[in-house]
Design a protein around this motif. Structure first.
Motif, short mmCIF file in Angstrom:
data_model
loop_
_atom_site.label_atom_id
_atom_site.label_comp_id
_atom_site.label_asym_id
_atom_site.label_seq_id
_atom_site.Cartn_x
_atom_site.Cartn_y
_atom_site.Cartn_z
N GLN A 1 0.82 -1.21 0.00
CA GLN A 1 0.00 0.00 0.00
C GLN A 1 0.86 1.26 0.00
O GLN A 1 0.58 2.22 -0.73
N ILE A 2 1.91 1.26 0.81
CA ILE A 2 2.77 2.43 0.94
C ILE A 2 3.54 2.68 -0.34
O ILE A 2 3.67 3.81 -0.80
N VAL A 3 4.08 1.62 -0.94
CA VAL A 3 4.85 1.76 -2.17
C VAL A 3 3.97 2.28 -3.31
O VAL A 3 4.43 3.06 -4.15
N ARG A 4 2.70 1.88 -3.32
CA ARG A 4 1.78 2.34 -4.36
C ARG A 4 1.19 3.71 -4.06
O ARG A 4 0.45 4.27 -4.85
N ASP A 5 1.56 4.28 -2.89
CA ASP A 5 1.06 5.59 -2.50
C ASP A 5 1.60 6.65 -3.44
O ASP A 5 2.64 6.50 -4.07
N SER A 6 0.90 7.76 -3.52
CA SER A 6 1.29 8.85 -4.42
C SER A 6 2.53 9.59 -3.95
O SER A 6 3.16 10.31 -4.71
N ASN A 7 2.91 9.43 -2.66
CA ASN A 7 4.10 10.10 -2.15
C ASN A 7 5.34 9.50 -2.81
O ASN A 7 5.62 8.31 -2.66
N GLN A 8 6.07 10.33 -3.53
CA GLN A 8 7.20 9.85 -4.34
C GLN A 8 8.40 9.44 -3.52
O GLN A 8 9.28 8.74 -4.02
N ASN A 9 8.47 9.87 -2.27
CA ASN A 9 9.60 9.53 -1.42
C ASN A 9 9.33 8.31 -0.54
O ASN A 9 10.16 7.98 0.31
N ALA A 10 8.20 7.65 -0.74
CA ALA A 10 7.81 6.56 0.15
C ALA A 10 8.85 5.43 0.16
O ALA A 10 9.23 4.93 1.22
N LYS A 11 9.34 5.05 -1.03
CA LYS A 11 10.31 3.96 -1.10
C LYS A 11 11.61 4.34 -0.40
O LYS A 11 12.21 3.52 0.31
#
Length: 248
Positions: free
Chosen positions: A64-74
């Motif tokens: 879920q987090i990786v597919r989030d729109s936040n580009q720095n999540a990874k």
């Protein structure tokens, strides 16, 4: 996106931490992770069975987090994993000749919630067992339960309680990290006590003895870890690597 300047700052922080690990590594001590061969096969299977559902949930949350729109999540997930690896690799001798170490799970717990720590922690514990002889493969499930399952979930509960009471954010993060650290050692002591009960006082007596071994070093270590977690969190936020509105 993460700019080159910000990425360099991040690399410097992680690099300094890795250097500290390298300088500390020559010290020969017994690590707080439960070592290979310390648990009977039945208990190893039991702790793996307990850890497995949390690991599966962690994979779901990470997706879920990786597919989030936040580009720095990874990148932030990688930072949290590195933070756990570095701090939990710092084996500091205790007064008994054994060792204590921080856990590093508070940062990831505050940023992403406790679920992902089971996955990040499993990777960290696996690498430590294979590369640093810190922990073990048969005891991986038990170490996961204490450090990256019970620790983060208790820390998250403390974090949510502090926020509900409208406590200062820095204090809330500090207490989250401290209690996540302390409960890890309480859990490990219980795990060892049920396998090695005291001849006179049983499991309770053994647990008290195990806790007493590490209390002298672990109490100040947890406080130091809490302060460091607040510092790293502030660096992350001030450099716009993560937004407070994205906190889970």
């Amino acid at each position: 996106m993460l700019s080159a300047k910000k990425f360099k700052r991040l690399l410097i922080i992680v690099g300094v931490a890795v250097l500290l690990v390298s300088l500390n590594y020559p010290i020969t001590v017994h690590a707080m992770h439960i070592m290979e061969g310390m648990l009977p096969p039945g208990w190893c299977i039991f702790w793996f069975a307990i850890a497995t559902p949390f690991f599966i949930y962690g994979l779901y949350r990470m997706r879920q987090i990786v597919r989030d729109s936040n580009q720095n999540a990874k990148i932030m997930l990688a930072l949290c994993g590195a933070f756990v690896f570095v701090l939990s690799s710092l084996k500091i001798p205790s007064v008994t000749g054994s060792s204590s170490h921080p856990t590093g799970v508070g940062l990831g717990t505050v940023l992403f919630g406790p679920g992902v720590l089971s996955v990040l922690g499993a990777i960290v514990l696996l690498f430590q067992a294979l590369l640093l002889a810190h922990g073990g493969l048969t005891t991986l499930g038990a170490n996961m339960v204490s450090m990256v399952i019970v620790g983060p979930f208790v820390g998250y509960a403390v974090w949510r309680l502090c926020r509900a009471l409208r406590m200062n954010r820095a204090i809330s993060i500090f207490l989250c990290a401290v209690f996540a650290d302390w409960i890890t050692y309480v859990t490990t002591s219980i795990q060892l006590a049920v396998v090695y009960p005291d001849p006179n006082n049983g499991v309770v007596g053994a647990a008290i003895k195990f806790l007493g071994i590490y209390a002298v070093t672990q109490i100040p270590l947890a406080i130091a870890e809490g302060l460091l977690t607040v510092l790293v969190y502030n660096l992350v936020i001030s450099n716009h690597l993560w937004e407070e509105s994205a906190l889970r």
